[in-house]
Design an enzyme around this catalytic site. Structure first.
Site, PDB file in Angstrom:
ATOM      1  N   ASP A  60       0.719  -1.212  -0.113  1.00  0.00           N
ATOM      2  CA  ASP A  60      -0.052   0.113  -0.081  1.00  0.00           C
ATOM      3  C   ASP A  60       0.838   1.158   0.193  1.00  0.00           C
ATOM      4  O   ASP A  60       1.746   1.417   1.008  1.00  0.00           O
ATOM      5  CB  ASP A  60      -0.946   0.040   1.382  1.00  0.00           C
ATOM      6  N   THR A  93      -3.009   5.258  -4.032  1.00  0.00           N
ATOM      7  CA  THR A  93      -2.107   6.093  -3.166  1.00  0.00           C
ATOM      8  C   THR A  93      -0.603   5.907  -4.029  1.00  0.00           C
ATOM      9  O   THR A  93       0.300   6.871  -4.135  1.00  0.00           O
ATOM     10  CB  THR A  93      -1.828   5.613  -1.829  1.00  0.00           C
ATOM     11  N   THR A  94      -0.330   4.827  -4.650  1.00  0.00           N
ATOM     12  CA  THR A  94       1.060   4.489  -5.301  1.00  0.00           C
ATOM     13  C   THR A  94       0.524   5.337  -6.803  1.00  0.00           C
ATOM     14  O   THR A  94       1.884   5.882  -7.122  1.00  0.00           O
ATOM     15  CB  THR A  94       1.096   3.023  -5.524  1.00  0.00           C
ATOM     16  N   ASP A 390      -9.028  -0.242   1.953  1.00  0.00           N
ATOM     17  CA  ASP A 390      -9.053   0.596   0.827  1.00  0.00           C
ATOM     18  C   ASP A 390     -10.459  -0.072   0.011  1.00  0.00           C
ATOM     19  O   ASP A 390     -11.034   0.807  -0.702  1.00  0.00           O
ATOM     20  CB  ASP A 390      -7.950   0.195   0.076  1.00  0.00           C
TER      21      ASP A 390
END
Length: 544
Positions: A60, A93-94, A390
């Protein structure tokens, strides 16, 4: 001779101009390298050991960025956008870190060639607005009235999110569970009404969703085992009262003239406790939960009368029980009647793995639920919890915003093609900057290919060809090492995730490009010698 003017404290580090912008861009690129390989279904995991020797295994982006403890001032901007993406929409997020870094990398040579940062920023903001408008234009709206269609959409969005996590092999199992959980909540979909409890041992598929409240058995005194462990349709008393005899506070003083007077004080203490217990018993409650301790006398008293009690229940669990079962948390036992008691169809204490859990099911106002996660290693269960968080966030966003787009790099390729076509219609510096922004969007499908071990150049060429022919939703097919219509393949994501990701990445890139000077104050000298102490003294009884 001109006298020297000293503006800053000695030791202050100041750097400015073009080299400073280049340094900031290089720092951001170095940080992004640490999460680059975690993107997508075939992304790798990172093992991070913090300063306290705690081990975390995760892919994550937000978790990794947080654990890196970045100290570079400009680099912290990337950590902040990863955190904001996680808090706002849960997933991507990445992607947001990679996109921001790629925009900066593509703008770096403009800075080196002397283009003013504000010219670049103006063009980036124009390109970002066009990208967001394009997503809103081509996103597909789902009919909320058709519940089956909506549920199918939510399940596919959750499965797409989970496909890049450690639990990808069980994504269908967890996707359905996550959708069930969100559907149990009220219209505001509060995240704190979904509890997640972790029990080591067992298989991942032994995880379960309780449509109500479940919490770990609290510390209990002698007599607890005599209490019943199962009730049908019990009344539940929720208290914030201490039900045990307490020693006097320190330095408390009571002057008594005789043993009889002392006995009266002791008897009065016992009588106060028994009065409280009797009022709880007469209220008709069968299950008594309290945030404060329930002592051995009270435990035995309730056991003799076939009541179940649990003390030291956490405030969060007590509030969730109130939401599910009704009633109200009481700080006194006066006027304890049916109107303030909760109820549920079934209360049961059961063994799950090596722990005992209290479960309330069939709650009349069940606007809350609890995941009980099983698994082997502690790190694996924690990563499962992060993955579910998530997925829950994505499903909540999809419920509120019913527009979806295809994932797997499809939407990024379409935006890239749209911006590249637009750049050919304008003149001046804007043309090359918007063209550079269009190239930056290709980082997502390229990285998906590289992480899966594919030939990224070959697949990107195929994607460019398809999108130029009007194949809007064509993206990377991880399973066949080819391209595919990802909308037909149900690789779906809420449009709001992409909009938030692009906006955050662009803003971060603009912020870093607009910094032309960094002034770093010297650290305060923390020596141990007396001369370096801020205050004299420091002996016994004196503050340091």
């Amino acid at each position: 001779m001109q006298p020297q003017i000293i503006l800053l404290k000695e030791g202050t580090d100041s750097s400015q101009g073009k080299p400073q912008i280049i340094t900031n861009i290089n720092a951001c690129c170095a940080i992004a390298e640490s999460v680059r390989s975690t993107l997508g279904p075939r992304g790798m995991d990172k093992l991070v050991v913090d300063s306290k020797n705690k081990t975390t295994i995760s892919n994550d982006g937000a978790t990794i960025m947080h654990l890196l403890e970045v100290v570079h001032p400009a680099g912290k901007t990337l950590v902040d956008i990863a955190k904001s993406q996680d808090a706002e929409v849960g997933d991507g997020t990445t992607s947001v870190v990679l996109l921001a870094t790629e925009i900066l990398r593509n703008c770096k040579h403009f800075i080196e060639e002397g283009v003013h940062p504000q010219v670049i920023i103006k063009s980036l903001r124009l390109g970002t607005k066009m990208a967001v408008d394009k997503i809103r234009e081509i996103s597909v709206k789902i009919n909320k009235e058709n519940k089956e269609e909506q549920r199918s959409l939510l399940t596919k969005c959750a499965a797409t999110t989970l496909s890049s996590k450690l639990v990808a092999h069980s994504k269908d199992f967890f996707a359905n569970m996550v959708v069930d959980a969100v559907m149990l909540l009220d219209e505001y979909l509060p995240l704190n009404m979904i509890g997640i409890k972790k029990v080591q041992g067992g298989a991942l598929e032994d995880s379960r969703l309780v449509a109500g409240v479940a919490f770990k058995k609290t510390f209990s005194y002698a007599g607890f085992e005599m209490q019943p462990k199962k009730y049908e349709s019990p009344l539940i008393a929720l208290l914030n009262i201490e039900l045990e005899l307490k020693a006097e506070r320190d330095n408390a003083e009571i002057r008594v003239e005789s043993v009889e007077e002392y006995q009266k004080i002791v008897d009065a203490e016992w009588q106060i406790l028994y009065d409280k217990l009797e009022k709880i018993y007469k209220s008709g409650a069968k299950v008594v939960l309290s945030r404060l301790p329930i002592g051995d006398v009270a435990t035995q008293y309730f056991a003799d009368r076939d009541l179940f009690c649990a003390g030291r229940v956490t405030e969060e669990d007590l509030k969730r029980t109130m939401k599910a079962c009704g009633g109200a948390i009481q700080s006194t036992v006066e006027n304890l009647d049916r109107s303030v008691l909760g109820s549920s169809a079934m209360f049961e204490e059961m063994q799950i793995g090596g722990e005992r859990y209290n479960l309330f099911t069939g709650c009349p106002q069940a606007k809350t639920c609890t995941f009980i996660l099983r698994g082997g290693a502690e790190q694996f269960i924690e990563e499962t919890e992060r993955s579910l968080h998530d997925a829950i966030m994505i499903v909540r966003r999809a419920v509120k915003n019913d527009a979806i787009v295809a994932g797997g790099g499809a939407i990024e390729m379409e935006i890239s093609k749209y911006l590249r076509d637009y750049s050919k219609t304008i003149a001046g510096k804007e043309q090359i900057i918007i063209s550079a922004l269009a190239r930056a969007f290709e980082v997502i499908p390229r990285q998906l290919c590289e992480n899966a071990g594919f030939d990224a150049t070959d697949i990107l060429n195929k994607l460019r060809q398809k999108h130029s022919e009007g194949g809007t939703w064509f993206g990377v097919d991880i399973n066949r090492e080819d391209i595919e219509d990802n909308f037909a393949a149900t690789v779906w994501e809420p449009a709001v995730v992409k909009i938030n990701s692009i906006t955050a990445a662009s803003e971060a890139a603009c912020l870093i490009l607009s910094i032309d000077e960094t002034i770093k104050a010297p650290r305060a000298n923390q020596g141990d010698s007396v001369g370096n102490r801020p205050y004299p003294g420091g002996g016994r009884g004196r503050p340091m």
